[in-house]
Write a protein that holds these residues in place. Structure first.
Motif, short mmCIF file in Angstrom:
data_model
loop_
_atom_site.label_atom_id
_atom_site.label_comp_id
_atom_site.label_asym_id
_atom_site.label_seq_id
_atom_site.Cartn_x
_atom_site.Cartn_y
_atom_site.Cartn_z
N GLY A 267 1.02 -1.16 0.11
CA GLY A 267 -0.03 -0.17 -0.18
C GLY A 267 0.83 1.23 0.02
N GLY A 268 0.20 2.30 0.60
CA GLY A 268 0.93 3.72 0.55
C GLY A 268 1.45 3.87 1.90
N ALA A 269 1.64 5.26 2.26
CA ALA A 269 2.13 5.65 3.54
C ALA A 269 1.53 5.23 4.57
CB ALA A 269 2.35 7.14 3.29
N ASN A 270 0.14 5.18 4.40
CA ASN A 270 -0.50 5.16 5.83
C ASN A 270 -0.41 3.40 6.07
OD1 ASN A 270 -1.77 7.60 5.98
ND2 ASN A 270 -3.45 7.26 5.01
N GLU A 271 -0.60 2.61 5.14
CA GLU A 271 -0.40 1.12 5.49
C GLU A 271 0.98 0.80 5.89
OE1 GLU A 271 -3.58 2.19 2.61
OE2 GLU A 271 -1.51 2.54 2.58
N VAL A 272 1.87 1.46 5.31
CA VAL A 272 3.39 1.03 5.80
C VAL A 272 3.54 1.48 7.28
CG1 VAL A 272 5.90 1.56 5.23
CG2 VAL A 272 4.33 1.02 3.41
N MET A 273 3.00 2.77 7.51
CA MET A 273 3.12 3.31 8.70
C MET A 273 2.50 2.40 9.92
SD MET A 273 5.62 5.31 8.65
CE MET A 273 5.72 5.87 10.33
N THR A 274 1.29 2.01 9.57
CA THR A 274 0.40 0.97 10.19
C THR A 274 1.29 -0.44 10.69
OG1 THR A 274 -1.46 2.09 9.60
CG2 THR A 274 -1.90 -0.28 10.40
N LEU A 275 1.72 -0.82 9.50
CA LEU A 275 2.52 -2.01 10.06
C LEU A 275 3.57 -1.88 10.42
CD1 LEU A 275 2.52 -3.55 6.27
CD2 LEU A 275 1.45 -4.53 8.25
N HIS A 276 4.39 -0.55 10.39
CA HIS A 276 5.58 -0.46 11.34
C HIS A 276 5.17 -0.18 12.80
CE1 HIS A 276 9.62 1.00 12.31
NE2 HIS A 276 9.07 2.29 12.68
N LEU A 277 4.03 0.76 12.95
CA LEU A 277 3.63 0.88 14.28
C LEU A 277 3.24 -0.30 14.99
CD1 LEU A 277 2.33 4.31 13.71
CD2 LEU A 277 4.60 3.98 14.78
N SER A 278 2.66 -1.24 14.35
CA SER A 278 2.27 -2.33 14.91
C SER A 278 3.37 -3.53 15.02
CB SER A 278 0.83 -2.94 14.19
OG SER A 278 1.28 -3.39 12.80
N SER A 279 4.50 -3.24 14.60
CA SER A 279 5.59 -3.92 14.64
C SER A 279 5.47 -5.24 13.68
CB SER A 279 5.82 -4.51 16.35
OG SER A 279 6.11 -3.51 17.02
N SER A 280 4.74 -5.24 12.69
CA SER A 280 4.59 -6.17 11.86
C SER A 280 5.37 -6.05 10.39
CB SER A 280 3.08 -5.93 11.23
OG SER A 280 2.09 -6.40 12.27
N LEU A 281 5.96 -4.79 10.30
CA LEU A 281 6.85 -4.58 9.08
C LEU A 281 8.15 -5.23 8.99
CD1 LEU A 281 6.94 -2.77 6.47
CD2 LEU A 281 8.02 -1.07 7.79
N VAL A 282 8.58 -5.34 9.99
CA VAL A 282 9.95 -6.11 10.22
C VAL A 282 10.02 -7.23 9.81
CG1 VAL A 282 11.79 -6.48 11.44
CG2 VAL A 282 11.24 -4.04 11.44
N PRO A 283 9.13 -8.03 10.45
CA PRO A 283 8.96 -9.59 10.23
C PRO A 283 8.44 -9.89 8.72
CG PRO A 283 7.71 -9.01 12.06
CD PRO A 283 8.19 -7.76 11.63
N LEU A 284 7.64 -8.86 8.07
CA LEU A 284 7.40 -8.99 6.60
C LEU A 284 8.41 -8.85 5.79
CD1 LEU A 284 4.98 -9.30 4.63
CD2 LEU A 284 4.40 -6.81 4.80
N LEU A 285 9.61 -7.69 6.25
CA LEU A 285 10.60 -7.74 5.10
C LEU A 285 11.66 -8.90 5.66
CD1 LEU A 285 11.35 -3.92 6.32
CD2 LEU A 285 10.57 -4.46 4.07
N LYS A 286 11.58 -9.43 6.72
CA LYS A 286 12.41 -10.81 6.73
C LYS A 286 11.96 -11.75 6.12
CE LYS A 286 14.17 -9.67 11.63
NZ LYS A 286 13.94 -10.04 12.94
N GLN A 287 10.74 -11.95 5.97
CA GLN A 287 10.16 -13.24 5.41
C GLN A 287 10.30 -12.93 3.67
OE1 GLN A 287 5.75 -13.29 5.84
NE2 GLN A 287 5.62 -14.88 4.34
N ALA A 288 10.35 -11.69 3.41
CA ALA A 288 10.68 -11.34 2.05
C ALA A 288 12.15 -11.37 1.24
CB ALA A 288 10.18 -9.96 1.51
N GLY A 289 13.01 -11.47 2.41
CA GLY A 289 14.46 -11.60 2.28
C GLY A 289 15.02 -10.08 2.13
N ALA A 290 14.26 -9.13 2.59
CA ALA A 290 14.79 -7.87 2.39
C ALA A 290 15.90 -7.21 3.45
CB ALA A 290 13.77 -6.79 2.53
N ILE A 291 15.78 -7.92 4.44
CA ILE A 291 16.51 -7.80 5.91
C ILE A 291 16.84 -9.23 6.51
CG2 ILE A 291 16.05 -5.50 6.36
CD1 ILE A 291 14.32 -6.22 8.56
N TRP A 292 17.89 -9.52 7.11
CA TRP A 292 18.04 -10.78 7.85
C TRP A 292 18.22 -10.55 9.39
CZ3 TRP A 292 20.35 -8.47 3.71
CH2 TRP A 292 20.12 -9.05 2.32
N LEU A 293 18.43 -9.35 9.99
CA LEU A 293 18.57 -9.45 11.49
C LEU A 293 17.28 -9.09 12.05
CD1 LEU A 293 22.11 -7.63 11.94
CD2 LEU A 293 21.43 -10.05 11.98
#
Length: 103
Positions: free
Chosen positions: A77-103
């Motif tokens: 999505g856009g900024a609202n969806e990304v920030m919502t994921l980030h504030l709910s601590s869901s963004l980092v796991p999603l990035l890890k699952q996609a292989g965008a970050i490893w730690l």
């Protein structure tokens, strides 16, 4: 549609942006701060293709069309969806699952 599908399938994180959009800048900065190296397509710097992609993003439901963030080939999505994921601590796991970050 085919062009967008091809572009988002090539990298773990793809951001469609406009260089003059403050929300696009904010979202790109967030990803850089998280250690992600996203592929960024500045639509205003690609005159012909940018307009076509902009129309496709609107058809996909992005309103406004930028920033539009794809993670693992899927539209987040856009900024609202990304920030919502980030504030709910869901963004980092999603990035890890996609292989965008490893730690």
């Amino acid at each position: 549609m085919e062009r967008v599908t091809r572009l988002v399938s090539q990298r773990a994180v793809v951001i469609f942006s406009k260089s003059t959009c403050c929300m696009s800048h904010t979202i790109k900065t967030l990803f850089y701060d998280l250690g992600v190296n996203p592929t960024v397509h500045e639509l205003d710097e690609e005159p012909r293709a940018g307009k076509e992609i902009d129309k496709t993003l609107i058809r996909l439901g992005c309103s406004p069309s930028v920033p539009a963030v794809f993670i693992g080939g899927e539209l987040v999505g856009g900024a609202n969806e990304v920030m919502t994921l980030h504030l709910s601590s869901s963004l980092v796991p999603l990035l890890k699952q996609a292989g965008a970050i490893w730690l």
